[in-house]
Design a protein around this motif. Sequence first.
Motif, PDB file in Angstrom:
ATOM      1  N   UNK A 152     -27.980  11.503  51.590  1.00 32.41           N
ATOM      2  CA  UNK A 152     -28.787  11.245  50.557  1.00 32.41           C
ATOM      3  C   UNK A 152     -28.385   9.963  49.753  1.00 32.41           C
ATOM      4  N   UNK A 153     -29.659   9.358  49.028  1.00 27.26           N
ATOM      5  CA  UNK A 153     -29.285   8.297  48.227  1.00 27.26           C
ATOM      6  C   UNK A 153     -28.773   8.623  46.783  1.00 27.26           C
ATOM      7  N   UNK A 154     -29.301   9.938  46.351  1.00 29.28           N
ATOM      8  CA  UNK A 154     -28.925  10.340  44.855  1.00 29.28           C
ATOM      9  C   UNK A 154     -28.359  11.741  45.190  1.00 29.28           C
ATOM     10  N   UNK A 155     -27.108  11.861  44.364  1.00 35.30           N
ATOM     11  CA  UNK A 155     -26.503  13.058  44.198  1.00 35.30           C
ATOM     12  C   UNK A 155     -26.500  13.794  42.918  1.00 35.30           C
ATOM     13  N   UNK A 156     -27.228  15.022  42.962  1.00 33.25           N
ATOM     14  CA  UNK A 156     -27.077  15.638  41.490  1.00 33.25           C
ATOM     15  C   UNK A 156     -26.080  16.634  41.649  1.00 33.25           C
ATOM     16  N   UNK A 157     -25.182  16.539  40.710  1.00 32.16           N
ATOM     17  CA  UNK A 157     -24.195  17.869  40.448  1.00 32.16           C
ATOM     18  C   UNK A 157     -24.227  18.660  39.124  1.00 32.16           C
ATOM     19  N   UNK A 158     -24.705  19.954  39.335  1.00 31.40           N
ATOM     20  CA  UNK A 158     -25.077  20.782  38.100  1.00 31.40           C
ATOM     21  C   UNK A 158     -23.678  21.315  37.788  1.00 31.40           C
ATOM     22  N   UNK A 159     -23.192  20.717  36.664  1.00 34.30           N
ATOM     23  CA  UNK A 159     -21.614  21.370  36.130  1.00 34.30           C
ATOM     24  C   UNK A 159     -20.875  21.265  37.172  1.00 34.30           C
ATOM     25  N   UNK A 160     -20.578  20.352  37.529  1.00 38.29           N
ATOM     26  CA  UNK A 160     -19.448  20.251  38.699  1.00 38.29           C
ATOM     27  C   UNK A 160     -18.105  20.770  38.460  1.00 38.29           C
ATOM     28  N   UNK A 161     -17.700  20.729  36.992  1.00 35.13           N
ATOM     29  CA  UNK A 161     -16.389  21.397  36.722  1.00 35.13           C
ATOM     30  C   UNK A 161     -16.356  22.357  35.879  1.00 35.13           C
ATOM     31  N   UNK A 162     -17.487  23.126  35.688  1.00 31.31           N
ATOM     32  CA  UNK A 162     -17.619  24.263  34.905  1.00 31.31           C
ATOM     33  C   UNK A 162     -16.395  25.261  35.304  1.00 31.31           C
ATOM     34  N   UNK A 163     -15.453  25.798  34.501  1.00 33.26           N
ATOM     35  CA  UNK A 163     -14.579  26.692  34.842  1.00 33.26           C
ATOM     36  C   UNK A 163     -13.471  26.187  35.683  1.00 33.26           C
ATOM     37  N   UNK A 170      -9.811  16.481  37.057  1.00 33.66           N
ATOM     38  CA  UNK A 170      -9.388  15.304  37.294  1.00 33.66           C
ATOM     39  C   UNK A 170      -9.776  14.563  38.758  1.00 33.66           C
ATOM     40  N   UNK A 171      -9.470  15.627  39.669  1.00 34.69           N
ATOM     41  CA  UNK A 171      -9.665  15.627  41.257  1.00 34.69           C
ATOM     42  C   UNK A 171     -11.305  15.325  41.340  1.00 34.69           C
ATOM     43  N   UNK A 172     -12.088  16.072  40.624  1.00 30.36           N
ATOM     44  CA  UNK A 172     -13.515  15.840  41.034  1.00 30.36           C
ATOM     45  C   UNK A 172     -13.994  14.433  39.937  1.00 30.36           C
ATOM     46  N   UNK A 173     -13.470  14.215  39.340  1.00 34.89           N
ATOM     47  CA  UNK A 173     -13.904  12.972  38.597  1.00 34.89           C
ATOM     48  C   UNK A 173     -13.627  11.617  39.715  1.00 34.89           C
ATOM     49  N   UNK A 174     -12.352  11.780  40.134  1.00 31.44           N
ATOM     50  CA  UNK A 174     -11.907  10.632  41.190  1.00 31.44           C
ATOM     51  C   UNK A 174     -12.876  10.772  42.293  1.00 31.44           C
ATOM     52  N   UNK A 175     -13.189  12.006  42.748  1.00 32.04           N
ATOM     53  CA  UNK A 175     -13.866  12.022  44.164  1.00 32.04           C
ATOM     54  C   UNK A 175     -15.416  11.343  43.466  1.00 32.04           C
ATOM     55  N   UNK A 176     -15.988  11.957  42.438  1.00 33.66           N
ATOM     56  CA  UNK A 176     -17.390  11.171  42.291  1.00 33.66           C
ATOM     57  C   UNK A 176     -17.339   9.799  42.010  1.00 33.66           C
ATOM     58  N   UNK A 177     -16.297   9.338  41.697  1.00 30.52           N
ATOM     59  CA  UNK A 177     -16.071   7.555  41.617  1.00 30.52           C
ATOM     60  C   UNK A 177     -16.033   7.019  43.036  1.00 30.52           C
ATOM     61  N   UNK A 178     -15.408   7.810  43.851  1.00 29.29           N
ATOM     62  CA  UNK A 178     -15.394   7.528  45.106  1.00 29.29           C
ATOM     63  C   UNK A 178     -16.578   7.297  45.949  1.00 29.29           C
ATOM     64  N   UNK A 179     -17.544   8.563  45.671  1.00 29.19           N
ATOM     65  CA  UNK A 179     -18.635   8.547  46.263  1.00 29.19           C
ATOM     66  C   UNK A 179     -19.835   7.654  45.629  1.00 29.19           C
ATOM     67  N   UNK A 180     -19.548   7.189  44.326  1.00 32.30           N
ATOM     68  CA  UNK A 180     -20.520   6.101  44.028  1.00 32.30           C
ATOM     69  C   UNK A 180     -19.957   4.877  44.612  1.00 32.30           C
ATOM     70  N   UNK A 181     -18.788   4.620  44.680  1.00 32.61           N
ATOM     71  CA  UNK A 181     -18.410   3.259  45.316  1.00 32.61           C
ATOM     72  C   UNK A 181     -18.881   3.238  46.762  1.00 32.61           C
ATOM     73  N   UNK A 182     -19.313   4.424  47.366  1.00 36.03           N
ATOM     74  CA  UNK A 182     -19.911   4.432  48.835  1.00 36.03           C
ATOM     75  C   UNK A 182     -21.545   3.866  48.555  1.00 36.03           C
ATOM     76  N   UNK A 183     -22.107   3.922  47.355  1.00 35.37           N
ATOM     77  CA  UNK A 183     -23.252   3.373  47.185  1.00 35.37           C
ATOM     78  C   UNK A 183     -24.329   4.533  46.719  1.00 35.37           C
ATOM     79  N   UNK A 184     -23.781   5.847  46.523  1.00 34.41           N
ATOM     80  CA  UNK A 184     -24.706   6.874  45.960  1.00 34.41           C
ATOM     81  C   UNK A 184     -24.627   7.101  44.510  1.00 34.41           C
ATOM     82  N   UNK A 185     -26.005   7.090  44.136  1.00 34.65           N
ATOM     83  CA  UNK A 185     -26.377   7.251  42.601  1.00 34.65           C
ATOM     84  C   UNK A 185     -25.998   8.616  42.224  1.00 34.65           C
TER      85      UNK A 185
END
Length: 224
Positions: A152-163, A170-185
């Motif tokens: 997909x071009x756009x990824x929606x994450x609903x409360x990715x770190x709830x609980x 912190x791992x999730x935040x890093x991962x999300x930045x990595x995905x964006x670096x690959x061009x995903x909005x």
Amino acid sequence: DTILSIAGVSKTYGSGTTALSPIDLDIAKGEIFALLGPNGAGKTTLISIVCGIVTPSSGTVTVMGHDTIRDYRTTRRIVGLVPQELSVDMFETVLATVKFSRRLFGKSGHDAYVEEVLRDLSLWDKRNAKIMELSGGMKRRVLIAKALSHEPDILFLDEPTAGVDVSLRRDMWKLIHKLRAKGVTIILTTHYIEEAEEMADRVGVIAKGKLMLVEEKTELMKRL
Ligand code: ADP
Ligand code: ADP
């Protein structure tokens, strides 16, 4: 470059609950946008409408020029949704889950892309494990791999770190930045201010179904 345009979108459920008052919002290609608000604010409703899962009571959503209601099939290919709930077969393996999801979109299951996604998510070594055998953090990453399976071009994450605990967050935040670096909005919902601050280029504050303000995150922190 606008990739997603929300115009006058409102939602009143059959029960009579008004979950969203008319909302206007444009998302730029390649940005990370956080929807910040308390439980019940309407975040999930807005994401569900934008993904074409819930029909708005008014307004239109356009994704890369396609109307999400009229062009439902096209928009489903453009967006990937990581839901809050563990929406996978726990008895299935990681690899089979991602390949199956990819095939639903008519893409080959045996593909370098699947390996790349699983490696990016640090799941490649667990590809033959049943999902039920994985830790909580890994299960969440399987949901992300599944949502990314059709590129997909756009990824929606609903409360990715709830609980989840601080280190997993912190791992999730890093991962999300990595995905964006690959061009995903990326559009995510959260009720943690620190998460919005840490993650996003822009933050939209939503309360009682109203988009109260949209700010570059540096501006937001001055206000709150
Ligand atoms: P959030 O994701 O910010 O917690 P939601 O979008 O889940 O908020 O909910 C917004 C409001 O809409 C809440 O009052 C909630 O109870 C209501 N709501 C959500 N889904 C439904 C539904 N399927 N039917 C009726 N009301 C709903
Ligand atoms: P660990 O092995 O790391 O302790 P568990 O699988 O026992 O992880 O799950 C830890 C907690 O996270 C449990 O309360 C579980 O219900 C919850 N959890 C696991 N996966 C998810 C998920 N995808 N979404 C929401 N909660 C989850």
